[in-house]
Design an enzyme around this catalytic site. Structure first.
Site, PDB file in Angstrom:
ATOM      1  N   SER A 136      -8.860   2.715   8.555  1.00 33.94           N
ATOM      2  CA  SER A 136      -9.307   3.430   9.758  1.00 33.94           C
ATOM      3  C   SER A 136     -10.464   2.727  10.467  1.00 33.94           C
ATOM      4  CB  SER A 136      -9.716   4.860   9.407  1.00 33.94           C
ATOM      5  OG  SER A 136      -8.610   5.561   8.897  1.00 33.94           O
TER       6      SER A 136
ATOM      7  N   ASP B 241       0.849  -1.192   0.000  1.00 31.35           N
ATOM      8  CA  ASP B 241       0.000   0.000   0.000  1.00 31.35           C
ATOM      9  C   ASP B 241       0.891   1.251   0.000  1.00 31.35           C
ATOM     10  OD1 ASP B 241      -2.430   1.394   0.207  1.00 31.35           O
ATOM     11  OD2 ASP B 241      -2.360   1.410   2.406  1.00 31.35           O
TER      12      ASP B 241
ATOM     13  N   GLU C  49      -1.353   5.856  -9.058  1.00 30.86           N
ATOM     14  CA  GLU C  49      -2.312   6.841  -8.528  1.00 30.86           C
ATOM     15  C   GLU C  49      -2.170   8.169  -9.261  1.00 30.86           C
ATOM     16  OE1 GLU C  49      -2.610   7.260  -4.254  1.00 30.86           O
ATOM     17  OE2 GLU C  49      -3.790   9.077  -4.402  1.00 30.86           O
TER      18      GLU C  49
ATOM     19  N   GLY D 168      -8.870   5.716   1.050  1.00 27.16           N
ATOM     20  CA  GLY D 168      -9.542   6.584   2.018  1.00 27.16           C
ATOM     21  C   GLY D 168     -11.030   6.319   2.103  1.00 27.16           C
TER      22      GLY D 168
HETATM   23  P1  13P Z   1      -8.961   4.896   5.418  1.00 29.45           P
HETATM   24  O1  13P Z   1      -8.078   5.728   6.271  1.00 29.45           O
HETATM   25  O2  13P Z   1     -10.171   5.655   4.983  1.00 29.45           O
HETATM   26  O3  13P Z   1      -9.308   3.593   6.047  1.00 29.45           O
HETATM   27  O4  13P Z   1      -8.144   4.571   4.051  1.00 29.45           O
HETATM   28  C1  13P Z   1      -7.209   3.537   4.029  1.00 29.45           C
HETATM   29  C2  13P Z   1      -6.397   3.558   2.771  1.00 29.45           C
HETATM   30  O5  13P Z   1      -6.702   4.192   1.793  1.00 29.45           O
HETATM   31  C3  13P Z   1      -5.188   2.737   2.753  1.00 29.45           C
HETATM   32  O6  13P Z   1      -4.447   2.922   1.591  1.00 29.45           O
HETATM   33  O1  G3H Z   2      -3.247   4.998   3.647  1.00 32.03           O
HETATM   34  C1  G3H Z   2      -2.685   4.731   4.698  1.00 32.03           C
HETATM   35  C2  G3H Z   2      -3.049   3.500   5.441  1.00 32.03           C
HETATM   36  O2  G3H Z   2      -4.126   3.734   6.313  1.00 32.03           O
HETATM   37  C3  G3H Z   2      -1.851   2.957   6.146  1.00 32.03           C
HETATM   38  O3  G3H Z   2      -1.535   3.750   7.234  1.00 32.03           O
HETATM   39  O4  G3H Z   2       0.859   4.318   6.874  1.00 32.03           O
HETATM   40  O5  G3H Z   2      -0.191   4.456   9.158  1.00 32.03           O
HETATM   41  O6  G3H Z   2       0.249   2.226   8.096  1.00 32.03           O
HETATM   42  P1  G3H Z   2      -0.051   3.694   7.885  1.00 32.03           P
HETATM   43 ZN    ZN Z   3      -4.523   4.868   0.780  1.00 31.76          ZN
END
Ligand code: 13P
Ligand code: G3H
Ligand code: ZN
Length: 311
Positions: free
Chosen positions: A259, A82, A134, A214
């Protein structure tokens, strides 16, 4: 079944009008909670690991835990990086057993985003790994990069064909009004997503899988529970679930959720500790935390993503 890429799951999701959940993982209990829900519902899964998760839990531990989940569930599971910040991190994950990586060049000038994304695609494809790029920037925190509200920008539909053709990416994350974290909109602000941009993007990229970052809904029940049991979170507003359901029926094939898992887990631990102040065995409070993750993921799969029974 070994770990899979997202290729087949996105093709089925696009055609079937649903999305696959991409859940962030940081430890064993989170992985178990997510995969237990998916197993009961026979749902495909993307387990994603951020730079921060690799720093916290260690690359090898996370890969082995996810491999254990594949063995235990028999589900098609993709292991995804990610928000890969650079080529080197993507390469380390490709070499180290991931089946999918994201290169996040969204904060770079357009041509630099293309250059680094193309470089990652060339290396990834040579190793049988798929790549998410992205375009457009989300407000909020992407790993160490904080994007101020005013600097977030929607994806420009007239760039997407050029970007996808020149980079060769397998999926594209776009910015249509979602943002990272628990505070996506200001108090009193009405949550809105730019479905017109999503439609315009999918017209220009027919059949191509789109990703929404997000996308937590910040379920009020969990924020209330955190505050009831000693927390002090300001009011938080996320993406309404009916908007995510709508996006899942469109070109969006991957919906990122972190989140909501954090909130569910923290609420369960706070509740347990408040009700059992003398307990100190971590298994006692991590068990309800894991169950809370399972409940949250069950809800997302059935009521938001629509990918139950699609493994
Ligand atoms: P949230 O913070 O809305 O859960 O998004 C997570 C995300 O996009 C991880 O890449
Ligand atoms: O987009 C971010 C994800 O919620 C991952 O969060 O970088 O704190 O692990 P982090
Ligand atoms: Zn993200």
């Amino acid at each position: 079944m070994p770990l899979v890429t997202t290729k087949e799951m996105f093709k089925k999701a696009y055609e079937g009008g649903y999305a696959v959940g991409a859940f962030n993982v940081n430890n064993m209990e989170i992985i178990q909670g997510i995969t237990e829900a998916a197993k009961k519902l026979n749902a495909p899964l993307i387990l994603q690991v951020s730079k921060g998760a690799r720093a916290y839990a260690n690359h090898t531990y996370l890969v082995k835990l996810v491999e254990a989940a594949v063995e235990e569930t028999g589900l098609p599971i993709a292991l995804h990086l990610d928000h890969g910040p650079d080529f080197e991190t993507c390469k380390a994950c490709i070499d180290g057993g991931f089946t999918s990586v994201m290169i996040d060049g969204s904060s770079l000038p357009y041509e630099e985003n293309i250059a680094v994304t193309k470089k990652v695609v060339e290396y990834a494809h040579a190793h049988g790994v798929v790549v998410e790029g992205e375009l457009g920037t989300l407000a909020g925190v992407e790993d160490d990069v904080a994007v101020e509200d005013g600097n977030a920008s929607y994806t420009q539909p007239d760039q997407v064909e050029d970007f996808v053709t020149r980079t060769g990416v397998d999926s594209l994350a776009i910015a249509i009004g979602t943002s990272h974290g628990a505070y996506k909109f200001k108090p009193g602000q009405k949550p809105q997503l730019r479905f017109d941009i999503l439609e315009e993007v999918s017209k220009r990229l027919p059949g191509f899988p789109i990703v929404l970052h997000g996308a937590s809904s910040v379920v009020p029940e969990f924020v209330e529970k955190i505050n009831k049991f000693g927390g002090d979170m300001p009011d938080a507003i996320g993406i309404p679930e009916e908007m995510l359901r709508k996006a899942a029926t469109m070109a969006v094939c991957k919906i990122n959720i972190d989140s909501d898992l954090r909130l569910a887990m923290t609420a369960a631990i706070r509740e347990y500790m408040a009700e059992n102040p003398s307990h100190f065995d971590p298994r006692q409070y991590l068990k309800p935390a894991r169950t809370a993750i399972e409940g949250m993921v069950t809800h997302k799969i059935v009521d938001v993503l629509g990918c139950d029974g699609k493994a």
